[in-house]
Enzyme design. Structure first.
Site, PDB file in Angstrom:
ATOM      1  CG  MET A 161     -42.162 -10.684 -11.430  1.00 16.56           C
ATOM      2  SD  MET A 161     -42.691 -11.535 -12.908  1.00 16.56           S
ATOM      3  CE  MET A 161     -42.612 -13.232 -12.392  1.00 16.56           C
ATOM      4  CG  HIS A 217     -39.127 -11.978  -3.054  1.00 16.58           C
ATOM      5  ND1 HIS A 217     -40.136 -12.899  -2.968  1.00 16.58           N
ATOM      6  CD2 HIS A 217     -38.859 -11.851  -4.381  1.00 16.58           C
ATOM      7  CE1 HIS A 217     -40.477 -13.305  -4.173  1.00 16.58           C
ATOM      8  NE2 HIS A 217     -39.715 -12.700  -5.052  1.00 16.58           N
ATOM      9  N   GLY A 241     -31.940 -12.753  -6.926  1.00 17.18           N
ATOM     10  CA  GLY A 241     -31.751 -14.040  -6.274  1.00 17.18           C
ATOM     11  C   GLY A 241     -31.066 -15.018  -7.212  1.00 17.18           C
TER      12      GLY A 241
HETATM   13  O1  PAF Z   1     -37.207 -12.554 -10.897  1.00 22.23           O
HETATM   14  C1  PAF Z   1     -38.235 -11.879 -11.086  1.00 22.23           C
HETATM   15  O2  PAF Z   1     -39.085 -11.725 -10.209  1.00 22.23           O
HETATM   16  C2  PAF Z   1     -38.465 -11.217 -12.435  1.00 22.23           C
HETATM   17  O3  PAF Z   1     -37.962 -12.014 -13.451  1.00 22.23           O
HETATM   18  C3  PAF Z   1     -37.891  -9.784 -12.527  1.00 22.23           C
HETATM   19  C4  PAF Z   1     -36.395  -9.771 -12.318  1.00 22.23           C
HETATM   20  C5  PAF Z   1     -38.558  -8.920 -11.472  1.00 22.23           C
HETATM   21  C6  PAF Z   1     -38.176  -9.182 -13.897  1.00 22.23           C
HETATM   22  O4  PAF Z   1     -39.530  -9.084 -14.159  1.00 22.23           O
END
Ligand code: PAF
Length: 284
Positions: free
Chosen positions: A30, A37, A149
């Site tokens: 997101m 990330h 993650g």
């Molecule tokens: O973990 C996240 O950032 C969100 O839940 C995801 C997996 C991108 C789904 O919108």
């Protein structure tokens, strides 16, 4: 790195990059990218020659009174991070691309058994929203492998289950939590913490460690041990939602035979909801 908003262009670009039998990895996010990330992006390279990252703040997984509007959106910073992680394609869909009939009318995916408990009990509809967005991303990118993650442990398990139940041709990889030196798990929501709360926040991780040590020492999971972790958090100023020891294979309460365990917690610190977990084993 190619940045794409449009589905037709995405499909074209991924097909082009896939030529010659190259494997494609997808890292759904997101945005507001941090080291956690970036570890996913780097790890993705171990599994595939082409790495696709998506950034989409998914309205379906936020409850009415949750932080959808204020969720940090940092497109410039994210692009620089993805370039440094040598990501090949950034997919940044608009809501129209993600949910052409509107989010409310979107066909959804529900994963029973994983959606209702733990975080699901406090965030009704959250996991349906996650599963629906991730399924849609899978069907657009058709990755060979997708990485998540383990901080969002329940999410990772739920997506694995979804892929298994629907026989999706994608391997789901869970990647270890990245922590600050004081133990706090990295999260985009950590920036909501005030300086005082930031000092206290690592106690969540410490409480999980104490509970793990107690369970290992007793060689048993008891409700008293979980309750005392809740009390420890309350004493430190948290409002815990749950602290639970579960077995890793399906996040159900462990039986006396289960050895592969995980302790999971969610707790509010002021206006910030923190989650964390710790995997551990009991000796046979
Ligand atoms: O973990 C996240 O950032 C969100 O839940 C995801 C997996 C991108 C789904 O919108």
């Amino acid at each position: 790195m190619i940045t794409v908003e449009n589905i037709a262009v995405l499909k074209d670009q991924v097909a082009r990059l896939r030529q010659g039998g190259k494997r494609v990895a997808l890292v759904p996010t997101m945005g507001n990218l941090h080291e956690g990330h970036l570890r996913l992006m780097h790890e993705a390279r171990q599994y595939a020659q082409v790495v696709v990252a998506s950034i989409y703040v998914n309205p379906l997984q936020f409850g009415k009174n949750e932080d959808f509007n204020s969720y940090p959106r940092t497109p410039g910073h994210d692009k620089v991070s993805l370039l440094s992680a040598r990501v090949d394609v950034l997919f940044k869909p608009t809501e129209m691309e993600m949910y052409p009939r509107g989010a409310a009318a979107q066909t959804f995916v529900e994963v029973p058994g994983f959606s209702e408990e733990l975080c699901g009990a406090f965030r009704p509809g959250h996991f349906r929203g996650v599963a629906t967005a991730v399924y849609r991303l899978f069907s657009l990118v058709k990755p060979d492998v997708a990485l998540f993650g383990k901080k969002d442990y329940q999410q990772w398990m739920l997506i694995r289950q979804m892929a298994a139940d629907l026989d999706l041709p994608v391997e789901i990889i869970g990647v270890d939590i990245v922590r600050e030196p004081d133990g706090l798990a990295l999260s985009s929501r950590n920036q909501y913490l005030t300086p005082d709360e930031r000092q206290v926040a690592p106690r969540l991780y410490q409480a999980l460690g104490s509970l793990r040590d107690r369970v290992v020492q007793q060689a048993a999971v008891t409700p008293e041990a979980e309750e005392s972790a809740m009390t420890e958090l309350e004493t430190n100023g948290f409002k815990p939602e749950y602290v639970a020891v579960r077995r890793r294979q399906d996040l159900k309460p462990p039986t006396a035979q289960d050895r592969q365990l995980v302790v999971l917690a969610a707790a509010w610190l002021g206006r910030t909801r923190l989650i964390d977990n710790l995997e551990f084993e009991l000796k046979p």
